[in-house]
Design a protein around this motif. Sequence first.
Motif, PDB file in Angstrom:
ATOM      1  N   UNK A 200      12.503   8.139   3.940  1.00 45.97           N
ATOM      2  CA  UNK A 200      11.236   8.072   3.209  1.00 45.97           C
ATOM      3  C   UNK A 200      11.056   6.637   2.717  1.00 45.97           C
ATOM      4  N   UNK A 201       9.888   6.063   2.993  1.00 46.52           N
ATOM      5  CA  UNK A 201       9.565   4.726   2.513  1.00 46.52           C
ATOM      6  C   UNK A 201       8.524   4.841   1.404  1.00 46.52           C
ATOM      7  N   UNK A 202       8.777   4.219   0.251  1.00 40.19           N
ATOM      8  CA  UNK A 202       7.866   4.278  -0.893  1.00 40.19           C
ATOM      9  C   UNK A 202       7.428   2.868  -1.277  1.00 40.19           C
ATOM     10  N   UNK A 203       6.129   2.708  -1.461  1.00 38.02           N
ATOM     11  CA  UNK A 203       5.589   1.423  -1.897  1.00 38.02           C
ATOM     12  C   UNK A 203       5.661   1.282  -3.411  1.00 38.02           C
ATOM     13  N   UNK A 204       5.778   2.384  -4.122  1.00 36.59           N
ATOM     14  CA  UNK A 204       5.802   2.394  -5.579  1.00 36.59           C
ATOM     15  C   UNK A 204       7.223   2.734  -6.053  1.00 36.59           C
ATOM     16  N   UNK A 205       7.822   1.827  -6.816  1.00 39.53           N
ATOM     17  CA  UNK A 205       9.209   2.008  -7.249  1.00 39.53           C
ATOM     18  C   UNK A 205       9.386   3.238  -8.147  1.00 39.53           C
ATOM     19  N   UNK A 206       8.432   3.492  -9.021  1.00 38.22           N
ATOM     20  CA  UNK A 206       8.532   4.654  -9.903  1.00 38.22           C
ATOM     21  C   UNK A 206       8.486   5.951  -9.085  1.00 38.22           C
ATOM     22  N   UNK A 207       7.606   6.014  -8.090  1.00 35.77           N
ATOM     23  CA  UNK A 207       7.523   7.183  -7.233  1.00 35.77           C
ATOM     24  C   UNK A 207       8.821   7.358  -6.447  1.00 35.77           C
ATOM     25  N   UNK A 208       9.391   6.258  -5.982  1.00 36.73           N
ATOM     26  CA  UNK A 208      10.664   6.316  -5.258  1.00 36.73           C
ATOM     27  C   UNK A 208      11.753   6.916  -6.143  1.00 36.73           C
TER      28      UNK A 208
ATOM     29  N   UNK B  33      17.615   2.087  -1.025  1.00 42.56           N
ATOM     30  CA  UNK B  33      17.775   0.646  -0.871  1.00 42.56           C
ATOM     31  C   UNK B  33      16.390   0.021  -0.751  1.00 42.56           C
ATOM     32  N   UNK B  34      16.354  -1.293  -0.769  1.00 39.67           N
ATOM     33  CA  UNK B  34      15.097  -2.009  -0.558  1.00 39.67           C
ATOM     34  C   UNK B  34      15.017  -2.393   0.912  1.00 39.67           C
ATOM     35  N   UNK B  35      13.811  -2.413   1.418  1.00 36.88           N
ATOM     36  CA  UNK B  35      13.614  -2.738   2.823  1.00 36.88           C
ATOM     37  C   UNK B  35      12.271  -3.445   2.986  1.00 36.88           C
ATOM     38  N   UNK B  36      12.126  -4.190   4.061  1.00 32.93           N
ATOM     39  CA  UNK B  36      10.855  -4.831   4.391  1.00 32.93           C
ATOM     40  C   UNK B  36      10.411  -4.250   5.725  1.00 32.93           C
ATOM     41  N   UNK B  37       9.216  -3.659   5.742  1.00 32.40           N
ATOM     42  CA  UNK B  37       8.702  -3.058   6.967  1.00 32.40           C
ATOM     43  C   UNK B  37       7.437  -3.779   7.400  1.00 32.40           C
ATOM     44  N   UNK B  38       7.153  -3.735   8.689  1.00 35.53           N
ATOM     45  CA  UNK B  38       5.910  -4.288   9.210  1.00 35.53           C
ATOM     46  C   UNK B  38       5.006  -3.112   9.534  1.00 35.53           C
ATOM     47  N   UNK B  39       3.920  -2.966   8.782  1.00 33.68           N
ATOM     48  CA  UNK B  39       3.043  -1.816   8.929  1.00 33.68           C
ATOM     49  C   UNK B  39       2.081  -1.940  10.091  1.00 33.68           C
ATOM     50  N   UNK B  40       1.932  -3.109  10.647  1.00 35.71           N
ATOM     51  CA  UNK B  40       0.978  -3.309  11.730  1.00 35.71           C
ATOM     52  C   UNK B  40      -0.404  -3.631  11.196  1.00 35.71           C
ATOM     53  N   UNK B  41      -0.940  -2.788  10.311  1.00 36.37           N
ATOM     54  CA  UNK B  41      -2.282  -3.013   9.773  1.00 36.37           C
ATOM     55  C   UNK B  41      -2.286  -3.846   8.502  1.00 36.37           C
ATOM     56  N   UNK B  42      -1.217  -3.758   7.708  1.00 38.95           N
ATOM     57  CA  UNK B  42      -1.162  -4.484   6.435  1.00 38.95           C
ATOM     58  C   UNK B  42      -0.044  -5.522   6.397  1.00 38.95           C
ATOM     59  N   UNK B  43       0.537  -5.829   7.534  1.00 29.62           N
ATOM     60  CA  UNK B  43       1.585  -6.839   7.595  1.00 29.62           C
ATOM     61  C   UNK B  43       2.890  -6.354   6.999  1.00 29.62           C
ATOM     62  N   UNK B  44       3.719  -7.297   6.588  1.00 25.53           N
ATOM     63  CA  UNK B  44       5.016  -6.957   6.018  1.00 25.53           C
ATOM     64  C   UNK B  44       4.859  -6.455   4.587  1.00 25.53           C
ATOM     65  N   UNK B  45       5.588  -5.390   4.274  1.00 23.51           N
ATOM     66  CA  UNK B  45       5.542  -4.774   2.946  1.00 23.51           C
ATOM     67  C   UNK B  45       6.966  -4.560   2.449  1.00 23.51           C
ATOM     68  N   UNK B  46       7.237  -4.915   1.198  1.00 30.64           N
ATOM     69  CA  UNK B  46       8.513  -4.589   0.566  1.00 30.64           C
ATOM     70  C   UNK B  46       8.427  -3.169   0.023  1.00 30.64           C
ATOM     71  N   UNK B  47       9.389  -2.332   0.401  1.00 33.35           N
ATOM     72  CA  UNK B  47       9.365  -0.923   0.029  1.00 33.35           C
ATOM     73  C   UNK B  47      10.756  -0.473  -0.404  1.00 33.35           C
TER      74      UNK B  47
END
Length: 61
Positions: free
Chosen positions: A12-20, A37-51
Amino acid sequence: MPVPFENMKDIVYCHDEKMADEIYLFLLEKGYQVGMSSSCINTGTHGEQNVKRIDVFAKKI
């Protein structure tokens, strides 16, 4: 996409730390083994995101 380990149920990838944190605690209460853990994903539409990445493993026996 298959998960990388036989005993792994989901990732599961969460953009919101509290929700995670809430999802992590919920899964622990349900008896799953989880890791976060923390991860950096490439969403394709919104570029790289820290999650926050939550690895969900099979329930404890």
